[in-house]
Design a protein around this motif. Structure first.
Motif, PDB file in Angstrom:
ATOM      1  N   HIS A 296      -3.839  13.643  -4.854  1.00 27.65           N
ATOM      2  CA  HIS A 296      -2.464  13.165  -4.915  1.00 27.65           C
ATOM      3  C   HIS A 296      -2.418  11.831  -5.652  1.00 27.65           C
ATOM      4  O   HIS A 296      -3.305  10.990  -5.467  1.00 27.65           O
ATOM      5  N   PRO A 297      -1.374  11.594  -6.469  1.00 29.19           N
ATOM      6  CA  PRO A 297      -1.229  10.282  -7.118  1.00 29.19           C
ATOM      7  C   PRO A 297      -0.507   9.311  -6.192  1.00 29.19           C
ATOM      8  O   PRO A 297       0.343   9.704  -5.388  1.00 29.19           O
ATOM      9  N   ILE A 298      -0.852   8.023  -6.318  1.00 28.81           N
ATOM     10  CA  ILE A 298      -0.218   7.001  -5.483  1.00 28.81           C
ATOM     11  C   ILE A 298      -0.301   5.667  -6.210  1.00 28.81           C
ATOM     12  O   ILE A 298      -1.262   5.399  -6.929  1.00 28.81           O
ATOM     13  N   ASP A 299       0.722   4.834  -6.056  1.00 28.19           N
ATOM     14  CA  ASP A 299       0.747   3.498  -6.648  1.00 28.19           C
ATOM     15  C   ASP A 299       0.345   2.478  -5.587  1.00 28.19           C
ATOM     16  O   ASP A 299       0.925   2.448  -4.492  1.00 28.19           O
ATOM     17  N   PHE A 310      -3.360   5.390  -8.674  1.00 27.91           N
ATOM     18  CA  PHE A 310      -4.640   5.990  -8.290  1.00 27.91           C
ATOM     19  C   PHE A 310      -4.431   7.465  -7.968  1.00 27.91           C
ATOM     20  O   PHE A 310      -3.404   7.855  -7.410  1.00 27.91           O
ATOM     21  N   GLU A 311      -5.449   8.247  -8.317  1.00 28.55           N
ATOM     22  CA  GLU A 311      -5.489   9.648  -7.928  1.00 28.55           C
ATOM     23  C   GLU A 311      -6.389   9.749  -6.695  1.00 28.55           C
ATOM     24  O   GLU A 311      -7.579   9.459  -6.774  1.00 28.55           O
ATOM     25  N   VAL A 312      -5.815  10.141  -5.563  1.00 31.23           N
ATOM     26  CA  VAL A 312      -6.526  10.123  -4.281  1.00 31.23           C
ATOM     27  C   VAL A 312      -6.982  11.541  -3.927  1.00 31.23           C
ATOM     28  O   VAL A 312      -6.172  12.476  -3.923  1.00 31.23           O
ATOM     29  N   THR A 313      -8.279  11.668  -3.639  1.00 29.88           N
ATOM     30  CA  THR A 313      -8.839  12.948  -3.202  1.00 29.88           C
ATOM     31  C   THR A 313      -9.277  12.823  -1.752  1.00 29.88           C
ATOM     32  O   THR A 313     -10.033  11.915  -1.405  1.00 29.88           O
ATOM     33  N   PHE A 314      -8.794  13.726  -0.902  1.00 31.81           N
ATOM     34  CA  PHE A 314      -9.132  13.741   0.522  1.00 31.81           C
ATOM     35  C   PHE A 314     -10.174  14.831   0.773  1.00 31.81           C
ATOM     36  O   PHE A 314      -9.970  15.985   0.383  1.00 31.81           O
ATOM     37  N   THR A 315     -11.265  14.465   1.449  1.00 28.11           N
ATOM     38  CA  THR A 315     -12.286  15.433   1.809  1.00 28.11           C
ATOM     39  C   THR A 315     -12.688  15.219   3.269  1.00 28.11           C
ATOM     40  O   THR A 315     -13.305  14.201   3.593  1.00 28.11           O
ATOM     41  N   PRO A 316     -12.332  16.125   4.182  1.00 28.69           N
ATOM     42  CA  PRO A 316     -12.736  15.976   5.588  1.00 28.69           C
ATOM     43  C   PRO A 316     -14.251  16.067   5.728  1.00 28.69           C
ATOM     44  O   PRO A 316     -14.906  16.862   5.044  1.00 28.69           O
ATOM     45  N   LEU A 317     -14.809  15.238   6.610  1.00 27.60           N
ATOM     46  CA  LEU A 317     -16.249  15.259   6.873  1.00 27.60           C
ATOM     47  C   LEU A 317     -16.564  16.183   8.043  1.00 27.60           C
ATOM     48  O   LEU A 317     -15.706  16.398   8.918  1.00 27.60           O
ATOM     49  N   PRO A 318     -17.778  16.718   8.099  1.00 27.76           N
ATOM     50  CA  PRO A 318     -18.158  17.536   9.260  1.00 27.76           C
ATOM     51  C   PRO A 318     -18.070  16.728  10.550  1.00 27.76           C
ATOM     52  O   PRO A 318     -18.282  15.508  10.556  1.00 27.76           O
TER      53      PRO A 318
END
Length: 556
Positions: A296-299, A310-318
């Motif tokens: 997702h983009p965010i200022d 910024f381009e934000v990437t979310f990755t859940p951890l185990p």
């Protein structure tokens, strides 16, 4: 009894080491919730306790006080190895695969042994005898070690050896976090000082290397763990951070707090561990965390006060790395977005220029109606469409009456004004689907899709009346009106798939009707015969030519 103090270089070294350990403990404290951090804190705190009382023992000169201080510090020698063992279990993952009961039993044994040493309960009394010895101006304590001391020393050495074995095994297995040899060196330093202490039972208390050696080894271990950020993440994510990506990398817990970050996060956004994220980022995280992996983009405002995208990437951890944790990777795309915007603006400008060129190529420059070329292309398309789907297509053709007289009398500028006014009349009468055009000179045409002869006649009459009622002004101020002669032709398709006529043919029918209107006296509408395909495929006329309605307009 006179109470006095003495100072030695060894005591000063112990004092300085404790101060440095306090500073290191302050750095470790914010990470207290991370796996392995509590074990390090226990080892570091116990070693500080042990070394502090060694310092106090060394600077006092009275036998009883020295013994009491040494005895109070000795329980830390039991607890410190347990902290190292706890860290080794948790941070190599052994603690998750090993039953917790043996470890709890080990802790309980250490606590009982520590209390026994502190209270001097048999057989926990660490000293069988003690004397003061004079070495120059210094008074030292030589304590003869009893059963309790040897139990404590054996326990501590065994636990430290077990912790070292766990770490060594993990290193041999190729774990990424053990790339640094400093951890192994720290464990060896702790073991060496413990063994050296056991080998010199008659050494004065202030020269015992075990407390300060254990503290220095634990400090080195803690410093290396913090330096390489080994507390918070699993091997893959940790390696990404250690490589010092230029992208901002954050790890948030289930409450949205930062539990770890890379150097770029601190430099670019001014963030810190266990601090809060910017409100916009926190809101986005709370909204998108349930969706899993996403970009997702965010200022956001940087630490320099500049607004960046910024381009934000979310990755859940185990879950084994902590419940509800998410890795956020923020890539600065401000320059890329600016470039894309510039390219889009240039493309839009080029599109507008092309559209303008197309409009100019298809439009009559004076009246802004379709020119003859474009109108004829549209006529052919509509004829083809009507032939394919059946229905009606009407064409209205009109010519301004006696327009040459206007040019000869008032000049070509006034004639141009009359043509523009005629185009305005057409635009007012036309529907959105109709296509008006200027075929040349004073001749105009209107294409009427889905319009039968009756509707076309009504439309043509409105055009004729609009032209007749329009008042023009000559350069000398005189007013005049001009009329038009209108011809109407309609293509009627009873069944689809058969093309009865071409666009040129339909235009010829309308042109014939228009000239009949002129021959009949001008200012009138004439409807031509319909172009209709008969059942046998032959083209036939549908009724006689209709002379239409006649107006009474005048022409100058």
């Amino acid at each position: 009894m006179t109470w006095s103090l003495q100072f030695t270089w060894q005591a000063l070294a112990a004092f300085v080491t404790v101060l440095l350990a306090i500073r290191l403990l302050e750095r470790l404290w914010p990470r207290r919730r991370e796996s392995g951090s509590m074990g390090l804190m226990l080892a570091l705190g116990a070693a500080m306790w042990w070394t502090s009382f060694q310092f106090l023992t060394a600077i006092n000169t009275e036998l009883g006080l020295k013994l009491a201080l040494a005895q109070i510090g000795l329980p830390a020698a039991v607890l410190a190895p347990v902290g190292i063992y706890w860290f080794a279990l948790e941070h190599t993952g052994k603690g998750r695969r090993t039953k917790r009961i043996p470890f709890r039993g080990l802790v309980a044994t250490a606590v009982v042994l520590a209390l026994s040493l502190a209270a001097g309960w048999p057989p926990g009394n660490p000293w069988s005898d003690a004397v003061l010895v004079q070495q120059g101006d210094l008074v030292g304590l030589v304590a003869f070690r009893g059963v309790g001391y040897w139990v404590q020393a054996g326990f501590g050495l065994a636990v430290t050896l077990a912790a070292g074995a766990i770490l060594l095994r993990d290193a041999v297995a190729g774990s990424r976090w053990t790339k640094s040899p400093v951890i192994g060196a720290a464990i060896l330093l702790i073991l060496a000082t413990e063994i050296l202490s056991l080998m010199s039972p008659d050494r004065p208390a202030w020269r015992d290397p075990a407390p300060i050696g254990f503290l220095i080894g634990t400090m080195v271990l803690t410093w290396d763990v913090l330096r390489n950020r080994l507390l918070n993440l699993g091997p893959v994510a940790r390696a990404t951070i250690v490589e010092r990506m230029r992208d901002v990398v954050l790890v948030l817990d289930q409450k949205g707090q930062i539990v770890d970050l890379n150097e770029a996060a601190a430099v670019v956004l001014g963030l810190r561990s266990y601090g809060s994220v910017p409100v916009r980022l926190g809101t986005l995280w709370a909204t998108e965390r349930a969706e899993g992996v996403g970009t997702h983009p965010i200022d956001l405002e940087t630490s320099a006060g500049e607004e960046r995208t910024f381009e934000v990437t979310f990755t859940p951890l185990p879950s084994r790395l902590g419940p509800g944790r998410t890795i956020l990777v923020l890539r600065d795309i401000t320059d890329r977005m600016a470039m894309q915007a510039q390219i889009k603006a240039q493309a839009d400008e080029l599109g507008r220029a092309n559209a303008d060129l197309t409009r100019q190529a298809n439009t009559d420059a004076l009246t802004d109606l379709a020119n003859r070329r474009w109108f004829m292309e549209q006529l052919e398309r509509e004829v083809e469409r009507t032939a394919r789907y059946a229905g009606h297509l009407s064409l209205v053709l009109l010519d301004l009456d006696l327009f040459k007289t206007v040019n000869d009398t008032f000049g070509h500028a006034t004639g141009d004004d009359v043509l523009v006014a005629a185009a305005d009349v057409l635009r007012k009468v036309c529907r959105e689907s109709d296509e008006p055009g200027r075929l040349g000179g004073e001749e105009f045409a209107v294409l009427l899709p889905e319009t039968d002869p009756s509707g076309a006649r009504i439309f043509a009459e409105r055009v004729r009346m609009g032209m007749e009622r329009t008042v023009h002004t000559a350069p000398d101020g005189r007013s005049f009106q001009i009329t038009c002669s209108v011809g109407v032709a309609t293509m009627t398709q009873d069944r689809p798939g058969v093309r009865p006529i071409t666009g040129d043919g339909l235009l010829q029918l309308a042109d014939d009707a228009m000239y009949r209107a002129k021959d009949a006296g001008r200012n009138r509408v004439v409807v031509a015969e319909q172009a209709k395909r008969a059942g046998d495929g032959s083209l036939q006329a549908d009724g006689p030519l209709d002379e239409g309605l006649t107006g009474e307009g005048s022409a100058a």
